[in-house]
Design an enzyme around this catalytic site. Structure first.
Site, PDB file in Angstrom:
ATOM      1  N   GLU A 265       0.895  -1.157   0.000  1.00  0.00           N
ATOM      2  CA  GLU A 265       0.000   0.000   0.000  1.00  0.00           C
ATOM      3  C   GLU A 265       0.930   1.202   0.000  1.00  0.00           C
ATOM      4  O   GLU A 265       1.698   1.398   0.943  1.00  0.00           O
ATOM      5  CB  GLU A 265      -0.895  -0.084   1.248  1.00  0.00           C
ATOM      6  CG  GLU A 265      -2.081   0.834   1.208  1.00  0.00           C
ATOM      7  CD  GLU A 265      -1.808   2.070   2.020  1.00  0.00           C
ATOM      8  OE1 GLU A 265      -1.209   3.018   1.451  1.00  0.00           O
ATOM      9  OE2 GLU A 265      -2.179   2.078   3.189  1.00  0.00           O
ATOM     10  N   CYS A 302      -2.418   7.904   4.818  1.00  0.00           N
ATOM     11  CA  CYS A 302      -2.437   7.535   3.398  1.00  0.00           C
ATOM     12  C   CYS A 302      -3.743   7.975   2.757  1.00  0.00           C
ATOM     13  O   CYS A 302      -3.843   8.056   1.540  1.00  0.00           O
ATOM     14  CB  CYS A 302      -2.222   6.048   3.200  1.00  0.00           C
ATOM     15  SG  CYS A 302      -2.990   5.044   4.457  1.00  0.00           S
TER      16      CYS A 302
END
Lengths: 527, 527
Positions: A265, A302
């Site tokens: 990720e 994120c």
């Protein structure tokens, strides 16, 4: 148990010959003992071999024993008490209240996966009974279950020292699937990592799990991580971090004699699209929501809303004015590491100096060198087409507001955006025709689509997707948050005409685990 | 419609500038018209662009419309009648009866996927309803469904000109998932490919599907395939063929600016383990079964039993004698291409000349140059440890019988075998303790485990796994045969607080498609 500064190999503290370092308090730059003893790359196999040796016994655990183990990890983490929170606070500068919440999330997701393991739907059992009378040939008895892939290497994130690190989402889902885990400790919070690692080792011991089910390794530079990913015992990788770091692991895994899946990720700017209707009322609550999401945790998420698309015209101008006002009173919090703060400085200086970009709002710097002021820039949609670098992620509390004139042109632009973790639309009913046209575009660009909210704050639940097309992640077919994540660490195996007495429990006729099975393509009711 | 020898781009015949070739009758080496006009690599984008343009409309089709399309393809293939079988027979030398069965399988799997699409479980709908009263923060409404990845490139297999080629398993599962497909035609059966491609194009037209949902491209050499895999519109790849070919596509896909998944089914020797009990009775039926599976379709199956492990001692000797007798009367059938026949010759010559290998049984050559005699070799387990090359796949009717003394040592050897599509145990109840010890080893090495049968013959059903650890496939997490294959071409997307009127059909409260949904982690009954 005091911190040793040593790796934990199958439950035992293990010094290394790969050099040492000392954790740093990001608020002061001062050292936080003890000295951390690192493994050399050629010592990593101690952990991976232990994981491989533990795999047969661990994958054979019953749902109830494995679930008990996951719950024991949660209990052991909670039993660390304030020591854990204080150490994480010292190493990350994240506020204690936030870390308390993060601990709750960490233990909550371990318990969620315990529930998933007990329920067993992830095993995906399918049975096609034999048809001995079928012409021209009889059909054999066929049964499928899913098996764990094998030992998994986990690289935690700096920005979630608990929930996405040593006992974070990747570790919890891999352990739930039946995979032993080797964590490469994050060097921004090594003491936190060791405390949690000790808790997992204690949980393994008291649950009767093979000790090699979990190891934590310290290492300097990138070589130890590379040794882990290229180790033949490792069968999958979970990573949360930078794009450069993720892509390096993807390349290392692809270059192995036996390639393995990497779930990285990596990066996302999380576009937020504000449509006209959402600007019709008082712009202040919307602007306050934006600035709050942008500056939350120093912007170190994120899912930080790095890009906001705003209509041209007076309503958009009023929103921008409200953003300016809200941002002016936002104070920078200490960032996780001096390196992250330096990268934030470079990124914001680059944007600020760009000829097509104006700085429209600036907050206040925090009380130390690592707490830069939040900042909001603005530009026009046409400028993005000329310079794709404008949409690169700046990790931290920096937002770029992009003014657009025409929704059709915006849709064209969004269709060309890099893959994203999230995409958000702010709209009222008057905007629904335009929103409906944007939705199919956003579906191809993001793993999660939100309306009238903000992307920060990721629920750990069954219907969450924290993933998305490359380069948001290296594998869009999965999620790293939520119960669906367990499927990443499994593969199906089919049993054809295997005698009843030799069938593994999940596919036996007497269904001892009480699983919901798919018979001839249709799911049975739960027994 | 007569054969044109041209690619089919979104329903229209399209000559290319990439040179030409003519199909070959493998029995005679003679040409089979018409001349095939190939695309140049820089013409491939015509097909991929059409696929990308078709994607939004195609993925939005209702389950019923998409299922109708899949069924229409089956009908159009059947409507080709004997012309299709005769062309496939001429190009592949496979017997007409076999091709008739393969056509049935091809149409059967299209209809199976139509059923899967109508049922809808593959959409994996999950709903976590909002919890507005939750403290400290309300939970948003979260809904997941799976979306197709986008246009898929399919590379068919030479050995299944129907069931694993133009309208084969990869095409059927990708179309079922909602992905447009671009097939790179196999040059061993271009006429068969064009006939089936025309059938798909007709089915698309009469079903009202966008024409770009399917294209078939002809190309020489590997450049056209490479252009397809590296084309930015292509989002996944299905491949069945050689290891070298599969690994080249995997590398090309990994080297893209945006890497994409490649599902390559490559090579397997499908170990068969015979335990003592299975040798207790008359060895002849077992030997006959082995030789029949080994020589079926000239041995040209990815599940061909290339390796058989046999106990040392008199019972094993008796089995070998029966194999010799059964093989002696087995006649070679014409292989698919002169190249495949040449590779068979090289592989068998290499084994036959190996100092640790004896040739123990030889059949009869067939009536032409491309129909070599089946052959069975034998060696000892210790020889395999010295030379891993002994276990390399020889595509064709060549088997290696490996004598072992000790099951524990055999288990150690099997644990080190490369990944396999299948592993088989022949055993009676007296062998169950030994079989139980082998099972966990085989589970880590193969995608399908059989007892007392032969690996050739792959059921197209819900509980089939035709996959396995690398290098049997490039991605062990999936299957290329059976209904589970649809999941390879999907990714999850989450909808957070999306207004009811904007939600896509699968996740709407009124559940217009009648899907079985997972609510707060538990599956609902089917509505």
């Amino acid at each position: 148990m005091p911190l040793t500064g040593q790796s934990i190999i199958a439950g035992v503290a293990h010094p290394g010959t790969g050099g040492s370092f000392t954790a740093v308090d990001p608020r002061t730059g001062g050292p936080l003992g003890p000295e951390i003893s690192c493994l050399a790359p050629d010592e990593v196999h101690l952990a991976t071999r232990a994981a491989a040796e533990a795999f047969p016994a661990y994958r054979a655990t019953s749902p109830s024993d494995r679930a008990d183990f996951l719950e024991a990890i949660a209990e052991e983490i909670e039993a660390l008490g304030d020591e854990l929170l204080e150490r994480a606070h010292a190493e990350s500068a994240l506020p204690l209240a936030r870390l308390q919440g993060e601990r709750g999330r960490t233990c909550g997701q371990l318990r969620m996966f315990a529930g998933v393991v007990r329920q067993g739907d992830h095993l995906g059992v399918r049975i096609d009974p034999a048809l001995p009378e079928r012409a021209p040939l009889p059909r054999p008895d066929l049964r499928v279950r899913h098996l764990p892939l094998g030992p998994v290497a986990v690289f935690g994130a700096s920005n979630f020292p608990l929930a996405f690190s040593t006992a974070g989402g990747d570790t919890a889902s891999a352990l739930a699937a039946g995979c032993p885990v080797v964590v490469k400790a994050h060097n921004a919070h090594p003491g936190t990592g060791e405390l949690v690692g000790q808790a997992i080792a204690r949980a393994a011991e008291r649950s009767g799990m093979p000790a090699g089910v979990f190891s934590l390794v310290f290492g300097l530079g990138t070589e130890v991580g590379a040794a882990l990913v290229t180790d033949p015992h490792i069968q999958a990788v979970g990573f949360t971090g930078s794009r450069a770091g993720g892509l390096a692991l993807v390349a290392a895994a692809a270059g192995r004699p036996q390639p393995i899946p990497v779930y990285a990720e990596m990066s996302s700017t999380n576009p937020v699209i504000v449509l006209e209707g959402a600007l019709a009322g008082d712009p202040e609550p919307l602007a306050a929501g934006y600035v709050a999401s942008l500056t939350l945790g120093s912007g170190q998420f994120c899912t930080n809303p790095g890009l906001l698309f705003l209509p041209e015209g007076p309503a958009g101008d009023a929103f921008l004015a409200a953003v300016e006002q809200a941002a002016a009173s936002a104070t920078g919090q200490t960032m996780l590491t001096p390196q992250i703060r330096a990268a934030f400085g470079t990124g914001t200086a680059r944007l600020g100096a760009h000829p097509s970009v104006q700085t429209i709002a600036q907050g206040l710097a925090g009380g130390d060198d690592n707490a830069p002021a939040p900042v909001v820039f603005t530009t026009r949609l046409a400028a993005l087409a000329d310079d794709h670098g404008l949409t690169e992620e700046i990790f931290g509390a920096a937002g770029l507001v992009v003014r657009f004139g025409d929704v059709a042109r915006l849709a064209d632009h969004l269709a060309g955006l890099e893959g994203q973790l999230t995409a958000t639309i702010h709209a009222t009913e008057a905007d629904h025709a335009e929103a409906a046209a944007l939705l199919p575009v956003l579906e191809t660009r993001a793993g999660r689509i939100l309306f009238n909210g903000w992307p920060t704050g990721v629920e750990v639940t069954h219907a969450m997707v924290h993933g998305g097309p490359f380069p948001a992640t290296s594998d869009s077919r999965t999620t790293s948050v939520g119960s669906l994540a367990i499927e990443r660490f499994q593969r199906p195996v089919c049993y054809q005409d295997v005698p009843a007495g030799l069938l593994p429990a999940p596919v036996r006729d007497d269904n001892p685990w009480g699983l919901r099975r798919r018979i001839d393509g249709e799911l049975e009711p739960r027994p």
